[in-house]
Enzyme design. Structure first.
Site, PDB file in Angstrom:
ATOM      1  N   TYR A 125      -2.416  -6.735  -1.928  1.00  0.00           N
ATOM      2  CA  TYR A 125      -1.955  -8.076  -2.405  1.00  0.00           C
ATOM      3  C   TYR A 125      -2.965  -9.161  -2.479  1.00  0.00           C
ATOM      4  O   TYR A 125      -2.341 -10.122  -2.848  1.00  0.00           O
ATOM      5  CB  TYR A 125      -0.576  -8.309  -1.426  1.00  0.00           C
ATOM      6  N   LYS A 176      -2.449   6.317   4.782  1.00  0.00           N
ATOM      7  CA  LYS A 176      -2.713   7.620   3.603  1.00  0.00           C
ATOM      8  C   LYS A 176      -4.275   7.789   4.036  1.00  0.00           C
ATOM      9  O   LYS A 176      -5.033   7.707   3.159  1.00  0.00           O
ATOM     10  CB  LYS A 176      -2.275   7.124   2.298  1.00  0.00           C
ATOM     11  N   ASP A 209       3.757   9.160   2.193  1.00  0.00           N
ATOM     12  CA  ASP A 209       4.482  10.170   1.356  1.00  0.00           C
ATOM     13  C   ASP A 209       5.354  10.845   2.298  1.00  0.00           C
ATOM     14  O   ASP A 209       6.587  11.179   2.090  1.00  0.00           O
ATOM     15  CB  ASP A 209       3.840  11.039   0.313  1.00  0.00           C
ATOM     16  N   ASP A 233       5.710  -2.633   1.475  1.00  0.00           N
ATOM     17  CA  ASP A 233       6.724  -3.170   0.352  1.00  0.00           C
ATOM     18  C   ASP A 233       7.620  -2.017  -0.129  1.00  0.00           C
ATOM     19  O   ASP A 233       8.543  -2.064  -0.004  1.00  0.00           O
ATOM     20  CB  ASP A 233       5.684  -3.634  -0.626  1.00  0.00           C
ATOM     21  N   ASP A 237      11.811  -0.998   0.877  1.00  0.00           N
ATOM     22  CA  ASP A 237      13.076  -0.863  -0.412  1.00  0.00           C
ATOM     23  C   ASP A 237      13.659   0.332   0.335  1.00  0.00           C
ATOM     24  O   ASP A 237      14.967   0.342   0.012  1.00  0.00           O
ATOM     25  CB  ASP A 237      12.424  -0.665  -1.765  1.00  0.00           C
TER      26      ASP A 237
HETATM   27  C1  IPM Z   1       9.184  -8.239  -1.393  1.00  0.00           C
HETATM   28  C2  IPM Z   1       9.058  -8.576  -2.878  1.00  0.00           C
HETATM   29  C3  IPM Z   1       7.588  -9.260  -2.961  1.00  0.00           C
HETATM   30  C4  IPM Z   1       6.595  -8.320  -2.766  1.00  0.00           C
HETATM   31  C5  IPM Z   1       7.397  -9.623  -4.454  1.00  0.00           C
HETATM   32  C6  IPM Z   1       8.403 -10.365  -4.982  1.00  0.00           C
HETATM   33  C7  IPM Z   1       6.303 -10.296  -4.697  1.00  0.00           C
HETATM   34  O1  IPM Z   1       8.980  -7.291  -3.612  1.00  0.00           O
HETATM   35  O2  IPM Z   1       8.974  -9.344  -0.684  1.00  0.00           O
HETATM   36  O3  IPM Z   1       9.173  -7.221  -0.803  1.00  0.00           O
HETATM   37  O4  IPM Z   1       6.124  -7.529  -3.135  1.00  0.00           O
HETATM   38  O5  IPM Z   1       6.090  -8.447  -1.298  1.00  0.00           O
HETATM   39 MN    MN Z   2       9.728  -5.485  -2.357  1.00  0.00          MN
END
Ligand code: IPM
Ligand code: MN
Length: 330
Positions: A125, A176, A209, A233, A237
């Site tokens: 990032y 990793k 993984d 990140d 999710d």
């Molecule tokens: C998150 C989002 C952000 C990230 C994006 C919108 C830049 O996906 O906060 O997880 O990748 O960190």
């Molecule tokens: Mn994200």
């Protein structure tokens, strides 16, 4: 004194869910001043501005920031993400991205009760890289991962201190190291050295993984996880998906030294496909606001909001109906 809270609704469903979060904060009776900021795709398309320096300077003086989501299909990828959200994370040095997940036992697993600490200012990032011979058949694109001893150590120390305060006292490093032998080695060595200062902690290590498999099948193995920016990140999710859906996942982008405001936001994105339909679940934004209240020292209000949200499975309806009912219970 009233807390001064910057409000960035942003794009897509962002403003919708932030409105519900504020409805719930209002219901707690905590006194605050909302300082609204018009930032995101709409402003960019109208004025070409993403985050003016003067606005960034104003943000520095706030007590906290509540953000909905940024990103719109009309704006090229990266402009708002890099120019607004990541710029705020980097400039305000919000080096911890704290993402808690909790869910009762389900058909998938025996329940989830963990916190992911995602390093929030480095890794891929950081924006290292570039193009060579762009647009030609001989094009080259590189995108490096920046890992500093300082950046990794402060993140690992934060995670260790957090794990220390929890009943299980367990901390897992996710990386990793078998393939990313430079960055992974730095993370692993730093982790091992920091752990010498935390003799009460039990520790674990999983490759990213394998962690994805464990998240689905055996999440109870985790208490606190610490990981790099991109792994964090993706993993968070998945954390949202195994713990009640991404509409429940909250996050705090923290400046633990409190030299400036921390920023709280749902993990989900701007979901342009459901804007205006009332289908957006405001719970992730409401939980993010609860994290904000806690960080601002309003522990009682935060606990009331958390309780109302975790007991809200019986509530359904539109974005605003869900927000109203949770506010009533607070
Ligand atoms: C998150 C989002 C952000 C990230 C994006 C919108 C830049 O996906 O906060 O997880 O990748 O960190
Ligand atoms: Mn994200």
């Amino acid at each position: 004194m009233a807390h001064r809270i910057g409000i960035i609704g942003g794009d897509g469903i962002g403003p919708e869910v932030v409105a519900e979060a504020l409805k719930v904060v209002d219901a707690t009776g905590v006194s605050y001043t909302a300082v609204p900021y018009d930032l995101g795709g709409t402003r960019y398309l109208a004025t070409g501005e993403v985050l003016p320096d003067s606005v960034l300077e104003e943000l520095r003086g706030l007590d906290a920031i509540l953000l909905g989501a940024v990103g719109t299909p009309d704006v090229p990828p990266g402009v708002l993400e890099r120019g607004l959200l990541l710029r705020i994370r980097f400039e305000l040095d919000l080096f911890v991205n704290l993402r808690p997940f909790g869910a009762p036992a389900s058909a998938l697993n025996d329940g989830v009760e963990m916190i992911v600490i995602r390093e929030n200012t480095e890794g891929t990032y950081a924006g290292e890289g570039g193009f060579l011979r762009k647009g030609t058949p001989l094009e080259i694109a590189t995108q490096g991962s920046v890992n500093t001893r300082f950046g990794v150590e402060r993140c690992v120390r934060f995670a260790a201190t957090l794990a220390q305060s929890r009943p299980r006292k367990h901390l897992t490093l996710v990386h990793k190291t078998n393939v990313l032998t430079f960055a992974g080695d730095l993370w692993q060595r730093t982790f091992n050295e920091v752990m010498a200062d935390y003799p009460d902690l039990s520790t674990g290590y999983d490759h990213i993984d394998a962690a994805c498999i464990h998240f689905v099948q055996q999440p109870e193995r985790y208490d606190v996880i610490v990981t790099d920016n991109l792994f964090g990140d993706i993993l968070t999710d998945l954390g949202g998906a195994i713990a009640g859906g991404i509409g429940r996942a909250a996050s705090g982008n923290l400046n633990p030294a409190r030299t400036g405001p921390s920023l709280f936001e749902p993990v989900h994105g701007s979901a342009p496909d459901i804007v205006g339909t009332g289908k957006a679940d405001p719970r992730a934004a409401i939980m993010s606001a609860a994290m904000m209240l806690e960080f601002l020292g309003e522990a009682d209000a935060a606990a009331r909001v958390q309780k109302a949200v975790s007991g809200s499975d019986d509530i359904s309806g539109t974005t605003s109906e869900i927000g109203t009912q949770i506010a009533e219970r607070v």
